[in-house]
Design an enzyme around this catalytic site. Structure first.
Site, PDB file in Angstrom:
ATOM      1  N   THR A 313       0.849  -1.272   0.129  1.00 43.06           N
ATOM      2  CA  THR A 313      -0.084   0.024  -0.005  1.00 43.06           C
ATOM      3  C   THR A 313       0.886   1.653  -0.038  1.00 43.06           C
ATOM      4  O   THR A 313       0.825   2.437  -0.828  1.00 43.06           O
ATOM      5  CB  THR A 313      -0.944   0.120   1.107  1.00 43.06           C
ATOM      6  N   TRP A 316       2.836   1.497  -3.417  1.00 43.12           N
ATOM      7  CA  TRP A 316       1.820   1.946  -4.464  1.00 43.12           C
ATOM      8  C   TRP A 316       1.909   3.198  -4.614  1.00 43.12           C
ATOM      9  O   TRP A 316       1.721   3.952  -5.694  1.00 43.12           O
ATOM     10  CB  TRP A 316       0.378   1.427  -4.297  1.00 43.12           C
ATOM     11  N   HIS A 317       1.939   4.093  -3.344  1.00 42.48           N
ATOM     12  CA  HIS A 317       1.921   5.533  -3.683  1.00 42.48           C
ATOM     13  C   HIS A 317       3.059   6.235  -4.058  1.00 42.48           C
ATOM     14  O   HIS A 317       2.910   7.399  -4.588  1.00 42.48           O
ATOM     15  CB  HIS A 317       1.690   5.996  -2.102  1.00 42.48           C
ATOM     16  N   GLY A 318       4.206   5.603  -3.983  1.00 42.06           N
ATOM     17  CA  GLY A 318       5.290   6.333  -4.502  1.00 42.06           C
ATOM     18  C   GLY A 318       6.545   5.412  -4.253  1.00 42.06           C
ATOM     19  O   GLY A 318       6.839   4.693  -3.587  1.00 42.06           O
ATOM     20  N   PHE A 466       1.071   9.528  -8.549  1.00 45.23           N
ATOM     21  CA  PHE A 466       0.959   8.236  -7.982  1.00 45.23           C
ATOM     22  C   PHE A 466       0.243   7.301  -9.168  1.00 45.23           C
ATOM     23  O   PHE A 466       0.414   5.972  -9.185  1.00 45.23           O
ATOM     24  CB  PHE A 466       0.175   8.029  -6.835  1.00 45.23           C
TER      25      PHE A 466
END
Length: 466
Positions: A313, A316-318, A466
Site C-alpha cells: 500500500t 503503491w503511492h510512490g 501516483f
C-alpha cells in the site's frame, strides 16, 4: 488536462457533452473512448500508447483466460497477464528507485533511467489487473469488444487519479446505461462540489501548509498546524477529485462506488481505512490480503499478511522509502488494535478514541508529505520538541490569522456536520430555501473557481504523481 482548468471546464467538457448526447447509444462508447484518449493525449502524447498497449494486453489475456480457465493454461495466462502488467508499472514507476538502492548498497554507478511517470498508470494498471483476475475467477465474462474494454480503462472521469473502478462495477453499463435529467443534474452538482473542495479548500490549505513549513521562524505549534493543514489538504484534494469523477461518471450513465466516507470521524485506524481511499483498500483486501489467507490463518501468517499488504500500500503511492515507512506505520497500529482494541479501546470514552485516531492520522500525513525519510523525521522531531523550537512564534500567529477561516471551514467540511445540517433543512418546512439556494451556491462556486483560474493559479491534483 486538469479538471480544475479553463480548458477543461469551458472547452473540453461542453464539447464532449454535446457530442455524447447527440449520438445514438451504439456510438456513445466510441465517443467516450475518443474523447478520453484526447484528454490523456493532451498531457501525455507518447504515453497514451503505453495505456492502449496495457489495455490490449489485458484484452487478449482476458479472452485466453476465459477460453482455458478450466485447464492449466488458464493459470499460465493469468500469471502472464499479471506479470506483464506489473513489469510495465515497475519499469516506469520503480526502476530508478531500485537502481538508486543498488547503487547505494554496492557503491555502483548504474545510470538512472530518469523516465517520466505516465500519469494515472498506478490506477489503470490496478483496473486491468482486477479485470483479468475476475475473469479467471469466473466473476465476469471476458469482454469481447476491445472498444468497450478500452472505454472502461481510459474513461476520462476516473482515468488520472481514481477511484479504482473495477470492471465488474461498470460491465453492465458498458452494454446499456440509463440517462436522465436527474442523473445529469446530480452528477453536475457532485462535480461542482468536488471542484470547490479542490480549488477553494485543498489549494488554500496547501498554501497554508507550505507557508508554515517554509517559515523562517518555525514553532512546535506551527508544525502541528502544518500537520492539520496538510492532512486536510490531502483529504480535500483527493476526495474532491473523487467527487468530480463520480459526478462526471453519473452524467454519462456510470455509477462509480464511493471512495471516501468522512474518514476523520473514525474511532480506530481500521475504521479510518474503511473510510479513506475505499477503492484502494478494498482492492488490496480482495486481490492480495484474502488470497494470502487474510485473518483465517495463524497469528504469524496473519502478521505476514498485514506486513505485505501495508508495504505494498505504501509502495503503491510512490517509489520512495517515505511511502513504505508510511504504509508500515499503519500496519503497526492495525496490529496493535487487533490485539488490544477490544480489551482496551472499546472501554474508553469515544472522545479518547477520536483523539487517538486523529493523532495517528496527523503523524502519518506528516510522514507522507515529508521531503524524503530524513525530511519526514525532521518534521516529526519538530512536532515533538526534538529540534529545539519554541512552542509559539509571531509568524505562526500571523499565518493562523491569515488562514484561520479556511482552516475552520476545512475542519467542518471534513465531518458530516454540513451535510446533515443541509439535509435537516431540506426536510423541514424551509426545504424550499435549500432548493432555491443550491443552484445559486453552485454557480457561485463555479464563478469563484473561474476567477482563481483567470488569476493564473495552477495546482495539479496531488495523486497525479501516483
Amino acid at each position: 488536462m486538469l479538471f480544475s482548468s479553463i480548458s477543461f471546464l469551458y472547452y473540453f467538457l461542453p464539447l464532449v457533452l454535446i457530442c455524447y448526447f447527440i449520438l445514438p447509444f451504439r456510438l456513445k462508447n466510441v465517443c467516450l473512448l475518443l474523447f478520453s484518449l484526447a484528454f490523456y493525449f493532451y498531457g501525455e502524447p507518447v504515453y497514451v500508447f503505453v495505456m492502449l498497449g496495457a489495455t490490449l494486453w489485458s484484452y487478449a489475456h482476458g479472452l485466453l483466460i476465459e477460453k482455458y480457465r478450466d485447464g492449466k493454461l488458464g493459470k499460465v495466462f493469468l500469471w502472464s497477464s499479471v506479470t506483464g502488467s506489473l513489469l510495465a508499472l515497475g519499469f516506469f514507476k520503480y526502476a530508478d528507485f531500485f537502481i538508486s538502492n543498488v547503487n547505494g548498497i554496492f557503491n555502483s554507478h548504474i545510470p538512472l533511467l530518469k523516465l517520466a511517470l505516465p500519469i494515472g498508470i498506478s490506477f489503470y494498471t490496478f483496473q486491468t489487473l482486477s479485470y483479468t483476475i475476475d475473469v479467471y475467477r469466473g466473476e465476469t465474462p471476458a469482454q469481447k469488444s476491445y472498444i468497450k474494454l478500452a472505454t472502461y480503462v481510459t474513461l476520462f472521469p476516473q482515468l488520472i487519479a481514481g477511484p479504482i473502478v473495477r470492471y465488474t462495477t461498470v460491465a453492465e453499463e458498458l452494454e446499456s446505461r440509463h440517462h436522465s435529467l436527474e442523473n445529469f443534474a446530480t452528477g453536475i452538482r457532485r462535480f461542482a462540489v468536488g471542484l470547490g473542495k479542490k480549488v477553494l479548500l485543498a489549494d488554500t490549505l496547501g498554501a497554508f501548509a507550505t507557508a508554515l513549513h517554509n517559515t523562517a521562524n518555525p514553532s512546535v505549534a506551527g508544525y502541528w498546524l502544518y500537520a492539520v493543514a496538510v492532512s486536510l489538504q490531502l483529504y480535500f484534494d483527493f476526495s474532491g477529485y473523487s467527487d468530480m469523477a463520480i459526478g462526471l461518471g453519473r452524467v454519462f450513465g456510470f455509477r462509480f462506488l464511493e471512495n471516501f466516507n468522512y474518514p476523520f470521524i473514525s474511532k480506530s485506524v481500521a475504521e479510518f481505512w474503511r473510510r479513506w481511499h475505499i477503492s484502494l483498500g478494498s482492492w488490496f483486501r480482495d486481490y492480495v490480503y484474502i488470497p494470502m489467507g487474510g485473518n483465517r490463518v495463524n497469528t504469524l501468517y496473519w502478521l505476514r499478511n498485514i506486513a505485505v499488504v501495508w508495504f505494498l500500500t505504501g509502495f503503491w503511492h510512490g517509489a520512495d522509502w517515505t511511502f513504505i515507512l508510511w504504509g508500515l506505520y499503519f500496519a503497526v497500529f492495525l496490529v496493535l488494535e487487533k490485539f488490544w482494541y477490544n480489551r482496551v479501546f472499546v472501554r474508553l470514552p469515544k472522545l479518547f478514541s477520536h483523539i487517538y485516531v486523529t493523532l495517528v492520522i496527523l503523524v502519518s500525513f506528516v510522514i507522507f508529505s515529508g521531503n524524503g525519510t530524513i525530511g519526514a523525521l525532521e518534521d516529526l522531531g519538530s512536532m515533538f520538541f526534538l529540534e529545539g523550537l519554541p512552542l509559539w512564534s509571531g509568524e505562526t500567529a500571523y499565518y493562523l490569522r491569515s488562514y484561520g477561516l479556511p482552516l475552520i471551514l476545512g475542519i467542518l467540511g471534513a465531518t458530516p456536520f454540513v451535510k446533515m445540517a443541509a439535509e435537516k433543512l431540506r426536510e423541514s418546512r424551509g426545504g424550499w430555501v435549500m432548493d432555491a439556494l443550491e443552484p445559486v451556491f453552485l454557480v457561485a462556486v463555479l464563478l469563484i473557481v473561474t476567477a482563481y483560474f483567470v488569476d493564473g493559479s495552477f495546482s495539479p491534483f496531488l495523486y497525479f504523481r501516483f
